[in-house]
Structure formats: C-alpha cells, structure tokens
Scaffold this active site. Structure first.
Site, PDB file in Angstrom:
ATOM      1  N   ASP A   9       0.835  -1.203   0.000  1.00 48.80           N
ATOM      2  CA  ASP A   9       0.000   0.000   0.000  1.00 48.80           C
ATOM      3  C   ASP A   9       0.870   1.255   0.000  1.00 48.80           C
ATOM      4  O   ASP A   9       2.065   1.202   0.317  1.00 48.80           O
ATOM      5  CB  ASP A   9      -0.890  -0.029   1.257  1.00 48.80           C
ATOM      6  CG  ASP A   9      -2.200   0.702   1.058  1.00 48.80           C
ATOM      7  OD1 ASP A   9      -2.321   1.468   0.080  1.00 48.80           O
ATOM      8  OD2 ASP A   9      -3.113   0.524   1.893  1.00 48.80           O
ATOM      9  N   ASP A  44     -10.422   2.585  -4.019  1.00 46.24           N
ATOM     10  CA  ASP A  44     -11.146   2.112  -2.838  1.00 46.24           C
ATOM     11  C   ASP A  44     -12.643   2.096  -3.112  1.00 46.24           C
ATOM     12  O   ASP A  44     -13.412   1.488  -2.365  1.00 46.24           O
ATOM     13  CB  ASP A  44     -10.884   3.052  -1.650  1.00 46.24           C
ATOM     14  CG  ASP A  44      -9.620   2.677  -0.903  1.00 46.24           C
ATOM     15  OD1 ASP A  44      -8.997   1.652  -1.254  1.00 46.24           O
ATOM     16  OD2 ASP A  44      -9.242   3.407   0.033  1.00 46.24           O
TER      17      ASP A  44
HETATM   18  C1  DGJ Z   1      -5.963   1.770   1.599  1.00 48.53           C
HETATM   19  C2  DGJ Z   1      -6.309   0.569   0.788  1.00 48.53           C
HETATM   20  O1  DGJ Z   1      -6.809   0.967  -0.448  1.00 48.53           O
HETATM   21  C3  DGJ Z   1      -7.317  -0.296   1.526  1.00 48.53           C
HETATM   22  O2  DGJ Z   1      -7.677  -1.397   0.751  1.00 48.53           O
HETATM   23  C4  DGJ Z   1      -6.723  -0.733   2.844  1.00 48.53           C
HETATM   24  O3  DGJ Z   1      -5.647  -1.590   2.619  1.00 48.53           O
HETATM   25  C5  DGJ Z   1      -6.292   0.475   3.633  1.00 48.53           C
HETATM   26  N1  DGJ Z   1      -5.440   1.353   2.876  1.00 48.53           N
HETATM   27  C6  DGJ Z   1      -5.586   0.052   4.891  1.00 48.53           C
HETATM   28  O4  DGJ Z   1      -5.125   1.109   5.607  1.00 48.53           O
END
Ligand code: DGJ
EC number: 3.2.1.22
Length: 727
Positions: A471, A540
């Site tokens: 991430d 997201d």
């Molecule tokens: C952002 C990501 O897009 C999510 O899927 C998740 O992993 C969160 N970060 C976790 O903090």
C-alpha cells in the site's frame, strides 16, 4: 534477418543496400505502423512520419518536409533541444558546466539491434557540435503488438557537472487535421474520470507533482485521436503512458504548422538533476501504440504487449482471495482471523489476505494515527505472531497473504523516534500529514535496506507467504531529504530510483510471489511499477456501478489480469451485480461471509466456481467492448480466448430510468465466423432461471452480425453469458 546488430550507419554514409544517401532515413516499423526519423540538410534529426506503415520500406526516403514556414528547421525535431534555434517547448534543456544554457543536437550515427524475432531496438546517437554532450534516442519496437517504447540516455564529458533542467523520454510529432485528447483526472474514490476535447494551439500539460502515488489526481495515461475522436472500432488513435512511478509531465503542443508535438517524461518540476561526466542518465520509457481501427485494437495491443513483455508474470495465474479490511478494519485478534480463515475455505477462494492493523506495539496500530513503520506483530492481536496464522491457514488448506505499507511512517511510531532523518520533511517547517503519515526517504540507501528488510522479514516469519499487498497512502509534502543535503532537487527522481532498486532486490530474492500495487486513492499504477507487481488496486471505491466506468477506462491501458476487483458492501446493488462486476478482472471478496444469507452464501460459492471456469479467458484472452456505459444504458464487454473457442460476455444495466435496457440484440466481437458456438447464461442467483433464449448452436457469424439478447432489465440488471465452441 540476423539476430543482434543488423546495421550501423553514420551521416552521409553507406546504406544497407549499398547506395549512397544524401539524407539518412530511419524507419522504426512494427507490424502495421511506422515512426520515421530523417536527418535534415542541417544534420538535425527530425521525425518525418508517424502512422500506418508503407508497403515498401524504401519509400520513406521520399518524405520531404513540404512547404513550411518553420524558421528553425526544428518544429519536427525528434528530440527538441533548447537555448539555440528552437523556441518551442523543448524535450531537453540543460545548463553546461560553464553556466551556458544552449544545446544543439546533431545526428552522428544509428544502429538497429534485433534481440529477438519480435523486437527491434533502434538507437540514434546525437551530439552537440560545440559542447561535449551526447544524447542517444532509443526506440524499442514490439512488432506483433504494434507497441513502441521510447527513451533517451544523456551523457557528457564536460569539465564538471552539467544540470539537466528538462529531460523528456520521448518527443513525437503527429500529423492530422484535428487532434482529440482523452485524458483522465480524479481523486480518492473518483479515479479515471475521462475528458475528451479537441486540442487547440498552445500547450496542454498533463502532470503530477505528488511524488509518491503520483496518479491520485491524474494518471499519466492518455490517448490522442487524429481527425475525429476514435470509436471502439474506427479511427486513428494513439494510446500512451509513461513507465514511471513518480512525477510525470506530458506536454502536447499544437505547433504553428498544426502538427501535434508530444513530449513526455519525468516531471522536471523542482527536479533539476546534476550529472557528472561519463555517467548515463537514462530516462524511463514512454510506451505507446497506434491503431487505425479504433480504441479496441489499440487497447488489445497494449494488453498483449503488457502480458508478453512487461507485467510481472503476465501470462501466469492469479489468486482469488478474501480480504479482511472492510469486514474488520483494525479490530481483530487471532481468534477472529482463525474464523476468517474458515470463511476463506468455505467461500472456496485461494487465499486469506490480512490487511492493515497487525503490527506495532509501542504505538499499536489500532487506527491510522499510529504504528506505521513498526513492522513487528502486535502482541495483543497476534500473541503467536503471523507464523501462527500461517500455520492455521495451512491446516485449513488456504494460502495466506499480508498487507504492508513500507514506504511510509506515522510520526507516532518507534521508527520515527529512532530515525527522524529517514523521513521526508522540511527541517524548519511544521510537518504536514496525509492520512496522518509521512513518507520515508527512499533516496537514502539505509532506508532502501530498511524497506527491503520489511519484506524479507515476512518471508523469514512465513516462508510460504503467498501474497503481498503493498500500500502507499501519502503524497510527498514538504519535500526535503536529510540524506541529499545540497542536492534537494534530485529527491523526486532519486525517490523513484530508490523504490525501483528495492523492488529489484525483492524480485531477485522472491521472483514469483504475487504482489498487489495499492494506493487508497488514485490507483497507483504504471508500467514502471508493473514490472514488479502482478496486479493493482484501481480504487477504494468498489461500488459496482462506479467500478463499471472505472474498470472500462483502465482497461484501455491495462489488461483485466492486472485489475484487483473486490466484492464489498459498497453500492446498493445486489450481491450478484457486485460479484459479476468484480469478475471482470481478478476476483476477491471483502465482506463478512458469516453474515451472508444462505442464498447469498450459496451464490458467492457458486460464483467462485464459475469464475474459476472463465478466469483464464478474462486474464489471457482478448477484450472487446460491445456497449459503452457512457452512451448506452447497458455496459457490455466480452473476452475471447486466443483460439476463439471460448468467450465470456458481461452485461450490466447502468441506467435506473423506467424500462431502461437494450431493445436490440447485442452483437458480439472477436469470434470465428466459421465456428459454431453454444451460448449459456452463467452465475445465476440461486432459485432464478435464465431468460436468455439461446438454444442449439450459432455460428460466430450470426453472433457477430445478429447477436443475442442478454435480456437486461431492472429485475435482471447483470447477466453473464458463456460462449463455447460446439464440439
Ligand atoms: C488503503 C487501501 O486501499 C485499503 O484497501 C486498505 O488496505 C487500507 N489502505 C488500509 O489502511
């Protein structure tokens, strides 16, 4: 033709066929297209043609500049210098060791290598006649896929350092009556919003200055249609992107003679780069394809090229998964995870993916304000470590993967306290956070080692670790590196180089573990990073209606196998609709399985089985867009395997207007007209029956000219058809 070097030429020299040339012509051809470079009377390298290739290669030599009011001879320069004759937007701009800012680039020689039957690499040497500066332009042509990667290498032998002020990867010239730019913008949960406009005179710039997660507001992908906006199957269109995971800049300048000049490369914003004598500065590749038959062909070119040559494990398999992010957020413990492992098994997916929140003790990671950077297991949540989860996963017969965000740090962390100098921040200004965190300084080799060790230690704890979700949630504010001292303007470039160096080390040691490139917003994705990652997280926002549009636009540039699509509780649509949309890529789930109704659970389990039967066609087949959600009430997309013996067609209602839905049958694409096929609806919700009237067999010809009605209506808002060659 022989492998390796096929010919070498220099100005006014001998051509391969033995004839003396007044003018050197260098065609870079692919199966259908050509970019042609020529040396002008003044010994400048110009790009004289871009488009469909000629039948006879020799004919390119007849291209002339035509009538022109170009006072400089540089409007069509193949790599436009600055500070001498040129007054248009340059591709390269430098300051010499003596402070002089002029550059002229003259043709010296070129050569063509053929490392394989499908690839040629044309390199053209240019040099300044006054200063000891050389630029080599590279054109790597992938013949079958009609794709070219272009980059430059800059070098000098001056006494002292020169400063690179602009250093594009590519400089192209397109010729049309009008030019239509399709570009993208967005923000968190609003990624890949397209805009298509006619380019007018002046300069249009697409860029990012965010440092990390460069795509948040704008990705580097774009397309340009010539003469009119290309449609799916008609029109001339170029699709392009920079292979770089940091700041980028693409200038599109409509010149005084109505040619479109495109200069693309690393963004030179705050990035003047010092170059020592005899050191190569290699710019990242700018990749592009061109099609005379619309966007469909261009996107299939990029998909094939990516899977054949660029994407990590492009022809391989991918894992279906259950992720716990949206079902638990930071609130879990070992017992809860054991239950989720059982759910993973029950659902029938390959792997359980443990998300954020499993680490840090001094400042436990119980929300996003603390703990980032402290990569040891949180003793309260995981008293027996990740090894225990891995063991349990093994017992349950599922794989185990894990989330990390190794480039970042929370100020509330042991890492920050120990190494404040590892953090990108201004020494004399207040810290400014993005998601309560800061970015680690990857230009610093000690930080590179740290990030490598974050990954390495996971494999020490669980040698069978099956997957990494990498991430990246913060942009770079207050850009300053304690490590770079006086060379602050190198931070943006050296950050990305540092990141790539870590990824190279990881891939050397762990060549095959699948890794997802993730960023909460903006979908961090580019072909520079996809050399190391098997897939990316588009957004997201997993509301399926939103995803239909996003995945549609991403799919022009990236094949479905790269798109991580998770079924979540976003959106108001039923589970079937959400799952059907997520199936158009790499399927995952992020829902509370134990709370599903018996029918929903049955549906989800069946869907995994159905997906397993069609995933290979989605991942490795050819994608055809049939009905565009931007203009039609239904989105229809199909994937056809390379033998044209099986296909899968996805249809979704995107309008909530009364009685919306297609009145006509939907015609298919990409099948073999001579073959006979059966058509069957799959992924039906338990207890429902198909309304599709498709008995017996149909010729590909019929399906592509007359088509089938998938019967999309409000009660059947999502329909998947499986098309198989009748045996
Ligand atoms: C952002 C990501 O897009 C999510 O899927 C998740 O992993 C969160 N970060 C976790 O903090």
């Amino acid at each position: 033709m022989k492998r390796s070097l096929i010919y070498l030429l220099s100005a006014g020299g001998l051509l391969a066929n033995g004839a003396f040339a007044q003018k050197v012509t260098i065609p870079v051809e692919t199966a259908h297209n050509a970019v042609v470079l020529q040396v002008s009377d003044k010994n400048d390298l110009v790009q004289s043609y871009f488009g469909e290739k000629l039948n006879a290669t020799g004919d390119y030599a007849q291209i002339t500049a035509g009538r022109t009011s170009d006072y400089t001879g540089l409007y069509r320069s193949a790599y436009t210098p600055s500070g001498s004759r040129n007054l248009l937007e340059p591709a390269i701009s430098i300051q010499h060791a003596d402070g002089n800012q002029s550059l002229d680039l003259q043709y010296v020689s070129h050569k063509v290598d053929k490392p394989s039957a499908d690839i040629t690499i044309t390199s053209i040497q240019l040099k300044d006649p006054v200063y000891n500066v050389q630029v080599t332009l590279f054109y790597k042509a992938y013949l079958k896929d009609d794709v070219i990667e272009q980059w430059s290498v800059i070098r000098h032998q001056e006494k002292g350092e020169i400063t690179l002020q602009k250093f594009a990867s590519a400089n192209l010239n397109l010729h049309g009556k009008t030019y239509w730019l399709r570009q993208y913008h967005g923000d968190w949960a609003k990624e890949m919003r397209p805009e298509e406009t006619q380019i007018t005179h002046g300069i249009k710039t697409l860029d990012s200055k965010l440092g990390t997660r460069a795509n948040l507001l704008m990705p580097s992908m774009f397309m340009v249609s010539l003469n009119k906006p290309a449609t799916e199957d008609e029109g001339q269109v170029m699709m392009a992107a920079l292979e770089w995971s940091g700041n980028f800049r693409t200038d599109l300048e409509l010149d005084p003679e109505d040619n479109l000049r495109i200069m693309s490369g690393i963004n030179n914003y705050a990035s003047a780069y010092k170059l020592k004598p005899n050191v190569d500065f290699t710019t990242p590749a700018f990749v592009y394809t061109f099609s005379n038959t619309g966007k469909g062909t261009a996107s299939r070119n990029l998909h094939n090229w990516a899977r054949n040559y660029k994407l990590m494990d492009g022809k391989g398999e991918r894992l279906t998964l259950l992720n716990n992010w949206e079902s638990t957020y930071f609130d879990f413990n070992e017992q809860k995870l054991f239950e989720l492992l059982k759910d993973t098994k029950a659902l029938g997916v390959d792997m359980f993916l443990l998300d954020d929140g499993w680490f840090a003790n001094k400042y436990p990671r119980n929300d996003d304000h603390a703990g980032l950077g402290d990569w040891e297991e949180n003793r309260k949540k995981l008293p027996n470590g990740i090894a225990s989860i891995a063991r349990e996963a093994d017992k349950d017969g599922v794989k185990f993967g894990i989330w990390i965000e190794p480039e970042m740090v929370n100020p509330k962390s042991a890492l920050y306290s120990k190494h404040p100098d590892w953090v990108i921040k201004q020494p004399k200004r207040d810290e400014y956070y993005f998601r309560n965190q800061l970015v680690l300084d990857l230009s610093n080799p000690a930080v590179q080692d740290f990030v490598f060790n974050v990954v390495d230690s996971l494999f020490i704890k669980d040698p069978k670790m099956a997957y990494i979700k990498w991430d990246c949630n913060a942009v770079i504010y207050n850009a300053y590196s304690a490590h770079l001292k006086k060379d602050q303007s190198q931070l943006y470039v050296d950050y990305v180089k540092g990141l790539y160096s870590v990824l190279q080390r990881i891939r050397k040691k762990y060549p095959s573990v699948p890794m997802m490139l993730c960023s909460g917003g903006g979908g961090r994705v580019d072909y520079g990073a996809l050399q190391y990652f098997t897939e990316f997280w588009p957004s997201d926002n997993t509301d399926p209606l939103e995803r239909i549009y996003m995945q549609w636009e991403y799919s022009y540039f990236y094949p479905a196998i790269t798109s991580s699509n998770h079924v979540t509780d976003w959106g108001k649509q039923p589970l079937k609709y959400r799952t059907d949309v997520a199936m158009m890529g790499k399927l995952g789930f992020d829902i509370v399985v134990s709370k599903l109704s018996p029918q929903d659970l049955q549906f989800a389990k069946d869907a995994v089985v159905n997906y397993n039967a069609v995933k290979s066609v989605i991942w490795h087949g050819d994608q055809y867009r049939l009905s565009d959600p931007q203009t039609d009430p239904v989105a229809s997309i199909m994937y056809v395997d390379t033998n044209k013996s099986s296909a899968v067609m996805f249809n979704y209602l995107v309008s909530s207007r009364y009685d919306a839905g297609p009145r006509a049958r939907t015609t298919m694409k990409g099948l073999n007209p001579a073959k006979k096929y059966t058509v069957k609806e799959i992924n039906l919700y338990p207890g429902t029956q198909s309304s599709v009237k498709a008995e017996g067999t149909y010729s590909g010809d019929f399906l592509m000219k007359i088509g089938i009605d998938p019967v999309i209506e409000s009660g059947r808002s999502s329909v998947i058809l499986k098309i198989d060659e009748a045996r």
